[in-house]
Write an enzyme that holds these catalytic residues in place. Structure first.
Site, PDB file in Angstrom:
ATOM      1  CE  LYS A  89      23.095  30.637  24.107  1.00  3.53           C
ATOM      2  NZ  LYS A  89      23.900  31.377  25.082  1.00  3.53           N
TER       3      LYS A  89
ATOM      4  CE  LYS B  24      18.748  24.218  22.539  1.00  2.00           C
ATOM      5  NZ  LYS B  24      19.161  24.835  21.246  1.00  2.00           N
TER       6      LYS B  24
ATOM      7  CE  LYS C  63       9.753  18.196  16.392  1.00  2.00           C
ATOM      8  NZ  LYS C  63       8.721  17.281  16.926  1.00  2.00           N
TER       9      LYS C  63
ATOM     10  CG  HIS D 223      25.500  19.856  24.301  1.00  2.00           C
ATOM     11  ND1 HIS D 223      24.557  19.732  23.307  1.00  2.00           N
ATOM     12  CD2 HIS D 223      24.980  19.216  25.382  1.00  2.00           C
ATOM     13  CE1 HIS D 223      23.515  19.073  23.766  1.00  2.00           C
ATOM     14  NE2 HIS D 223      23.743  18.738  25.023  1.00  2.00           N
TER      15      HIS D 223
ATOM     16  CE  LYS E  95      30.754  24.744  17.887  1.00  2.00           C
ATOM     17  NZ  LYS E  95      30.949  26.154  17.495  1.00  2.00           N
TER      18      LYS E  95
ATOM     19  CD  GLU F 162      25.382  29.204  20.983  1.00  2.00           C
ATOM     20  OE1 GLU F 162      25.124  29.763  22.064  1.00  2.00           O
ATOM     21  OE2 GLU F 162      26.222  28.294  20.869  1.00  2.00           O
TER      22      GLU F 162
ATOM     23  NE  ARG G 113      33.021  32.863  22.181  1.00  2.00           N
ATOM     24  CZ  ARG G 113      33.070  31.676  21.583  1.00  2.00           C
ATOM     25  NH1 ARG G 113      33.885  31.482  20.571  1.00  2.00           N
ATOM     26  NH2 ARG G 113      32.309  30.676  21.986  1.00  2.00           N
TER      27      ARG G 113
ATOM     28  CB  VAL H  15      37.937  27.141  19.190  1.00  2.00           C
ATOM     29  CG1 VAL H  15      39.091  26.148  19.184  1.00  2.00           C
ATOM     30  CG2 VAL H  15      37.661  27.642  20.603  1.00  2.00           C
TER      31      VAL H  15
ATOM     32  NE  ARG I 229      37.144  23.021  19.118  1.00  2.00           N
ATOM     33  CZ  ARG I 229      36.280  23.812  19.738  1.00  2.00           C
ATOM     34  NH1 ARG I 229      36.232  23.827  21.061  1.00  2.00           N
ATOM     35  NH2 ARG I 229      35.449  24.578  19.049  1.00  2.00           N
TER      36      ARG I 229
END
Length: 447
Positions: A116, A158, A201, A235, A237, A287, A291, A294, A337
């Site tokens: 990251k 993080k 922040k 976090h 989705k 980020e 790939r 989903v 989903r």
């Protein structure tokens, strides 16, 4: 073009890739654990290879077994889907050493974006706007306090090697910082074997906006618009849509152009997603996923372009089939989903599906690998399907989604379908007025 592709994944994404291969006339090989012997993608593939017992580390994460399966079957390429080994640079390198094509970016690009801190540095160098914060890992509490004071509270800590919300803590004031720093480091070390953390922040009411990009590996890049993934829990989705109801055409074109140029300058090959927090008209890089996502079907719905076809084409050296000016955005799409989980507590609900009926009609797509009588194993992610709805505009899309959810039947287990039936009738959702904290607040009120 490839002669035979091995699909190193399971469930709906394995079936999704298999369909693309069949449409391109490419032979397919799937791998599976003993728990997935009766899975739909195993039934439909040209060949299948059992690579181990149910635990992922012994099967879907077992690089040696997957490479052996390639050699046994003569597969000349591997599509990793998402999750498992899809962002594993070592896997990409090992395949290359065996003259097997990894359908994805280079191992070097996976490494850069998998760290990251390095990803943020790279994004900044490429002209992508980033969240104010530390330039690298924070070494001690004194440095953390200095950086936090410079960018202003609240701040978020993080994990450098992290994802999925682990190793992530918010400090509202300086008094919170010490414990947040210690907790984030401990969680990061336990989850990823690397306790390095950085500070950014903390935005109060941002949306999660991501841009779908593609590079041909030869210095050309395009974007396929953005997706709004702001409805999240812990976090993760839950609901995604394209285009975002928060952006106007000018903002969409601006951020898409920035991302496409960055991908071209990076010399990136294949599909990628550049993710941002968006607040008060500004985008902040968080980020990049190297790939297929989903939620890629909502982009396919509004562009009419098969992204898996593009992945295979690019990996085979054929380049992109479209130029930026060829990509047009048509209507609106939403994906829900469908997880085998309690719709309120989100506790996993494995078991046997006694009845499975999917909705149909114009603008309805269901990506799922389950069927009536299928037994959901307890070893893997709880996603059992995705409902994707497309309409000429967001209003039509929402009405079609409401109808489709009413038609969707899954008996024998608990699913998140009731949650989506609630959400589709909510005024904030109907108005597109939500941020990344909205769903958790909504669920808290419902308890």
């Amino acid at each position: 073009m490839f002669q035979k592709i091995l699909i190193a994944n399971r469930g709906e994404i394995a079936l999704r890739v298999l369909r693309a291969c069949k449409e391109l006339g490419i032979q397919t090989v799937v791998v599976h654990s003993t728990a997935d012997a009766d899975a739909m993608h195993v039934r439909l593939a040209d060949e299948s290879v059992c690579i181990g017992p149910p635990p992922s580390r012994d099967s879907y994460l077992n690089i040696h077994q997957i490479v052996a399966a390639c050699e046994i079957t003569g597969a000349d390429a591997v599509h990793p889907g998402y999750g498992f080994l899809s962002e594993n640079a070592k896997f990409a390198d090992i395949l290359a050493a065996h003259n097997i094509t990894f359908i994805g970016p280079s191992g070097d690009h996976i490494r850069i974006m998998g760290d990251k801190i390095e990803a943020k540095r790279t994004a900044k160098r490429l002209g992508i706007p980033v969240v104010p914060g530390s330039d690298g890992a924070v070494s001690d509490e004194k440095e953390a306090k200095r950086i936090a004071a410079e960018i202003g509270y609240p701040v978020i800590i993080k994990a450098s090697a992290g994802g999925g919300g682990r190793g992530m803590k918010v400090a509202l004031t300086e008094a919170d910082l010490e414990i947040a720093l210690q907790t984030a480091r401990t969680e990061a070390g336990a989850a990823f074997g690397d306790d390095a953390v950085y500070i950014e922040k903390y935005l109060q009411k941002p949306r999660h906006i991501e841009v779908q990009v593609f590079g041909d590996g030869f210095g050309r890049g395009v974007h396929f618009g953005e997706r709004d993934c702001s409805l999240q829990r812990r976090h993760q989705k839950v609901w995604e849509e394209a285009n975002s109801p928060a952006l106007n055409a000018e903002e969409r074109s601006r951020i898409g152009g920035i991302c496409a140029k960055a991908i071209a300058d990076l010399g990136y090959s294949g599909a990628g997603t550049i993710e941002f927090l968006y607040e008060n008209g500004e985008f902040y890089f968080i980020e990049m996923n190297t790939r297929l996502q989903v939620e890629h079907p909502v982009t396919e719905a509004i562009t009419g372009i098969d992204l898996v076809h593009e992945q295979i084409r690019v990996a085979s050296g054929g380049g992109l089939s479209v130029k930026q000016e060829d990509i047009k955005f048509n209507g609106h799409a939403i994906e829900c989903r469908i997880n085998a989980e309690d719709p309120r507590t989100f506790t996993p609900s494995p078991g046997t599906i006694t009845h499975f009926h999917t909705p149909g009609g114009l603008g309805i797509r269901v990506d799922s690998g389950v069927y009536s009588g299928y037994k959901i194993p307890p070893y893997y992610d709880s996603l059992i399907g995705k409902l994707i709805v497309h309409g000429r505009n967001r209003v039509e899309c929402m009405m079609r989604l409401r109808r489709a959810l009413d038609e969707f039947v899954v008996d024998g287990i608990k699913t998140t379908l009731p949650l989506f039936r609630d959400l589709v009738g909510n005024a904030d959702i109907a108005n597109g007025d939500y941020d990344i904290h909205w769903l958790e607040k909504y669920l808290a009120k419902e308890e």
